[in-house]
Design an enzyme around this catalytic site. Sequence first.
Site, PDB file in Angstrom:
ATOM      1  CG  ASN A   9       5.292  -1.802  -3.101  1.00  0.00           C
ATOM      2  OD1 ASN A   9       5.330  -3.023  -3.300  1.00  0.00           O
ATOM      3  ND2 ASN A   9       6.317  -1.126  -2.591  1.00  0.00           N
ATOM      4  CD1 TRP A  10      -1.034  -4.581  -2.993  1.00  0.00           C
ATOM      5  CD2 TRP A  10      -1.257  -6.603  -3.943  1.00  0.00           C
ATOM      6  NE1 TRP A  10      -2.247  -4.612  -3.636  1.00  0.00           N
ATOM      7  CE2 TRP A  10      -2.409  -5.842  -4.234  1.00  0.00           C
ATOM      8  CE3 TRP A  10      -1.183  -7.907  -4.438  1.00  0.00           C
ATOM      9  CZ2 TRP A  10      -3.474  -6.354  -4.990  1.00  0.00           C
ATOM     10  CZ3 TRP A  10      -2.229  -8.413  -5.188  1.00  0.00           C
ATOM     11  CH2 TRP A  10      -3.362  -7.636  -5.464  1.00  0.00           C
ATOM     12  CE  LYS A  11       6.101  -1.422   0.973  1.00  0.00           C
ATOM     13  NZ  LYS A  11       6.744  -0.592   1.974  1.00  0.00           N
ATOM     14  CG  HIS A  95      10.567   0.019  -2.625  1.00  0.00           C
ATOM     15  ND1 HIS A  95      10.939  -0.193  -1.323  1.00  0.00           N
ATOM     16  CD2 HIS A  95       9.356   0.602  -2.597  1.00  0.00           C
ATOM     17  CE1 HIS A  95       9.961   0.248  -0.535  1.00  0.00           C
ATOM     18  NE2 HIS A  95       8.990   0.726  -1.286  1.00  0.00           N
ATOM     19  CD  GLU A  97      10.123  -1.807   1.915  1.00  0.00           C
ATOM     20  OE1 GLU A  97       9.582  -2.634   1.152  1.00  0.00           O
ATOM     21  OE2 GLU A  97       9.456  -0.997   2.596  1.00  0.00           O
ATOM     22  CD  GLU A 167       7.932   4.746  -2.438  1.00  0.00           C
ATOM     23  OE1 GLU A 167       6.711   4.600  -2.346  1.00  0.00           O
ATOM     24  OE2 GLU A 167       8.732   3.819  -2.268  1.00  0.00           O
ATOM     25  N   GLY A 173       6.291   3.136   5.559  1.00  0.00           N
ATOM     26  CA  GLY A 173       5.886   2.170   6.563  1.00  0.00           C
ATOM     27  C   GLY A 173       6.000   2.677   7.993  1.00  0.00           C
ATOM     28  CB  SER A 212       2.913   6.977   5.811  1.00  0.00           C
ATOM     29  OG  SER A 212       3.870   6.112   6.414  1.00  0.00           O
ATOM     30  N   GLY A 233       1.855   1.577  -0.106  1.00  0.00           N
ATOM     31  CA  GLY A 233       2.224   0.301   0.501  1.00  0.00           C
ATOM     32  C   GLY A 233       1.095  -0.251   1.344  1.00  0.00           C
TER      33      GLY A 233
END
Length: 258
Positions: A9-11, A95, A97, A167, A173, A212, A233
Site C-alpha cells: 500500500n504505497w499510500k 483503510h 486513514e 490492521e 505507521g 508496521s 505500507g
Amino acid sequence: MRVKLVAGNWKMNGSLASSQALIKAVLPPLAALGRARYAVCAPFPQLTTLAQALRGANVALGAQDLCPFENGAYTGGVSGAMLADCGCRYVIVGHSERRSVFGDTDETVALKFGQALRHGLTPILCVGELLTEREAGVTESVVARQLDAVVQRWGWDTLGRSVVAYEPVWAIGTGKTATPQQAQAAHAFIRGRVAAAIRGLAEGLLILYGGSVKASNAAQLFAMPDVDGGLIGAASLVADEFVAICRAAQGAEETVRI
Ligand code: PGA
C-alpha cells in the site's frame, strides 16, 4: 488451501518515475519466487502506466480507494469501472486513514465494497481497532461491527470474493507491530465469525495482517496459522524490504507444504 498474498500500500507517496523505478527493482526478484501472490496498490494517476509495466508479471495492480457510487456527477470521484478499465485487480476499502482522515463510515465502506465487486475488483477490506479500543478490551466488537456493516448489506458469501486485512490502527505507521500472537488472535476471531456463517468460506478466506510489517518481523507473523500474508505500507516503498517480505511469505508457503 489458502495461498499467501503480500500487497503493498504505497499510500500518497512517490512520483511516476520513482514508482516505475520501484516496480523495475522488485519485478525480477519476485518473478523468481513461486506460489505466493503479490500486488501493489498505487496512487490513481500512476495506475495506467504501472499496468503496462506489470503486464505478464506475477505482481497484480491495485488501487487504494474508490468512489462509493457508479459513474456520474461525482466530481473528483474514481469509479470501480475506471479502476477495472485501468487494469486493477484489487482495491483497498475501509483503510483506517480513509476512515479517520476522510470520514468514511462503515456504511460508506460497505458501498465501496459493493462497487468493487460489481466491477470485478477484489476488495481488500480493512478492519481494525484504535489503541483506546484495544485498551478498553473491545477489539473484537469493533472488528465485528466493521465486518457486519459489509455482510449485512451484501451477504456473507460476498466475502468469498474479497480479502480481509486486519490492521490495528495503533500499529499503522507507528513502528509498533502487533505481536504474532495478537495478530493470530484477531485473525482467528475474524475467521471464526465468518465460519459461524459459512464454514467453507472461512477456510478459503485470505486474512492479511497490516501495521508496521517489515522484513525483520514478516516471517514470524506469516508463520501464524490464520495470517495469510500482509498489507504493507512504509516497507513496500523500499524495494529490498518489500522483496524480503514477499520472500518471507513464499518461505511460509514452503514450510506449510513440507
Ligand atoms: P505500515 O502501513 O506498514 O506503514 O504500518 C500499513 C497500512 O497502512 O496498510
